[in-house]
Design a protein around this motif. Sequence first.
Motif, PDB file in Angstrom:
ATOM      1  N   HIS A  40      46.514  38.489  47.992  1.00  0.00           N
ATOM      2  CA  HIS A  40      46.398  37.827  46.491  1.00  0.00           C
ATOM      3  C   HIS A  40      46.193  36.211  46.734  1.00  0.00           C
ATOM      4  O   HIS A  40      45.209  35.620  45.902  1.00  0.00           O
ATOM      5  CB  HIS A  40      47.525  38.041  45.672  1.00  0.00           C
ATOM      6  CG  HIS A  40      47.577  39.413  45.161  1.00  0.00           C
ATOM      7  ND1 HIS A  40      46.972  39.912  44.113  1.00  0.00           N
ATOM      8  CD2 HIS A  40      48.360  40.388  45.625  1.00  0.00           C
ATOM      9  CE1 HIS A  40      47.333  41.305  44.198  1.00  0.00           C
ATOM     10  NE2 HIS A  40      48.140  41.613  45.024  1.00  0.00           N
ATOM     11  N   ASN A  41      46.983  35.634  47.291  1.00  0.00           N
ATOM     12  CA  ASN A  41      46.834  34.217  47.675  1.00  0.00           C
ATOM     13  C   ASN A  41      45.653  33.840  48.139  1.00  0.00           C
ATOM     14  O   ASN A  41      44.836  32.617  48.098  1.00  0.00           O
ATOM     15  CB  ASN A  41      48.006  33.528  48.600  1.00  0.00           C
ATOM     16  CG  ASN A  41      49.395  33.520  47.717  1.00  0.00           C
ATOM     17  OD1 ASN A  41      49.271  33.449  46.484  1.00  0.00           O
ATOM     18  ND2 ASN A  41      50.301  33.517  48.234  1.00  0.00           N
ATOM     19  N   PHE A  42      44.984  34.465  49.400  1.00  0.00           N
ATOM     20  CA  PHE A  42      43.833  34.115  50.097  1.00  0.00           C
ATOM     21  C   PHE A  42      42.718  34.293  48.917  1.00  0.00           C
ATOM     22  O   PHE A  42      41.892  33.573  48.890  1.00  0.00           O
ATOM     23  CB  PHE A  42      43.800  35.360  51.098  1.00  0.00           C
ATOM     24  CG  PHE A  42      42.215  35.275  51.425  1.00  0.00           C
ATOM     25  CD1 PHE A  42      41.959  34.324  52.402  1.00  0.00           C
ATOM     26  CD2 PHE A  42      41.390  36.317  51.068  1.00  0.00           C
ATOM     27  CE1 PHE A  42      40.472  34.215  52.910  1.00  0.00           C
ATOM     28  CE2 PHE A  42      39.874  36.150  51.688  1.00  0.00           C
ATOM     29  CZ  PHE A  42      39.724  35.213  52.541  1.00  0.00           C
ATOM     30  N   LEU A  43      42.828  35.431  47.950  1.00  0.00           N
ATOM     31  CA  LEU A  43      41.646  35.630  47.040  1.00  0.00           C
ATOM     32  C   LEU A  43      41.615  34.398  46.089  1.00  0.00           C
ATOM     33  O   LEU A  43      40.648  33.814  45.880  1.00  0.00           O
ATOM     34  CB  LEU A  43      41.910  36.849  46.434  1.00  0.00           C
ATOM     35  CG  LEU A  43      41.523  38.104  47.219  1.00  0.00           C
ATOM     36  CD1 LEU A  43      41.828  39.495  46.498  1.00  0.00           C
ATOM     37  CD2 LEU A  43      39.962  37.971  47.689  1.00  0.00           C
ATOM     38  N   ALA A  44      42.980  33.894  45.538  1.00  0.00           N
ATOM     39  CA  ALA A  44      42.965  32.866  44.661  1.00  0.00           C
ATOM     40  C   ALA A  44      42.447  31.571  45.314  1.00  0.00           C
ATOM     41  O   ALA A  44      41.803  30.793  44.580  1.00  0.00           O
ATOM     42  CB  ALA A  44      44.535  32.650  44.329  1.00  0.00           C
ATOM     43  N   THR A  45      42.649  31.428  46.510  1.00  0.00           N
ATOM     44  CA  THR A  45      42.370  30.129  47.293  1.00  0.00           C
ATOM     45  C   THR A  45      40.952  30.204  47.577  1.00  0.00           C
ATOM     46  O   THR A  45      40.194  29.413  47.577  1.00  0.00           O
ATOM     47  CB  THR A  45      43.330  29.841  48.664  1.00  0.00           C
ATOM     48  OG1 THR A  45      44.619  29.978  48.056  1.00  0.00           O
ATOM     49  CG2 THR A  45      42.906  28.701  49.224  1.00  0.00           C
ATOM     50  N   HIS A  46      40.567  31.298  48.246  1.00  0.00           N
ATOM     51  CA  HIS A  46      39.029  31.193  48.822  1.00  0.00           C
ATOM     52  C   HIS A  46      37.796  31.844  47.996  1.00  0.00           C
ATOM     53  O   HIS A  46      36.920  31.260  48.086  1.00  0.00           O
ATOM     54  CB  HIS A  46      39.364  32.464  50.228  1.00  0.00           C
ATOM     55  CG  HIS A  46      37.914  32.454  50.682  1.00  0.00           C
ATOM     56  ND1 HIS A  46      37.362  31.294  51.491  1.00  0.00           N
ATOM     57  CD2 HIS A  46      36.812  33.531  50.838  1.00  0.00           C
ATOM     58  CE1 HIS A  46      36.054  31.782  52.039  1.00  0.00           C
ATOM     59  NE2 HIS A  46      36.010  33.218  51.619  1.00  0.00           N
TER      60      HIS A  46
END
Length: 108
Positions: A40-46
Amino acid sequence: NNVTAVAVTDASGKLVADLSATTLRGLVFDSYPLLLDSIHNFLATHVKNPSPPVVCSASTSFGQACQDMASAHVHRLWCVDATGTPVGVFSATDAMRTIANVAFTADP
């Protein structure tokens, strides 16, 4: 199985995104630490301006599923139940395999 994407769900199991090779496009070496974070954090950041996953239901016809994939310019439809929980995936490869099987096994 050749898995080319995975469904990403929220805490309740509802489909919220998918992760595929396309998602990883543009990932540079300096961004590799993002891979240690939650999806979830990866998708939100990338991923900038993510599109919601394109879905169908078990009652969607083969033709409609193919039209939906073509219209949305995607390679897969996530099959979800009434609550939005993923129960399967229908890919462009699945569609082409079905068409080829019908074409080459039909009586002339």
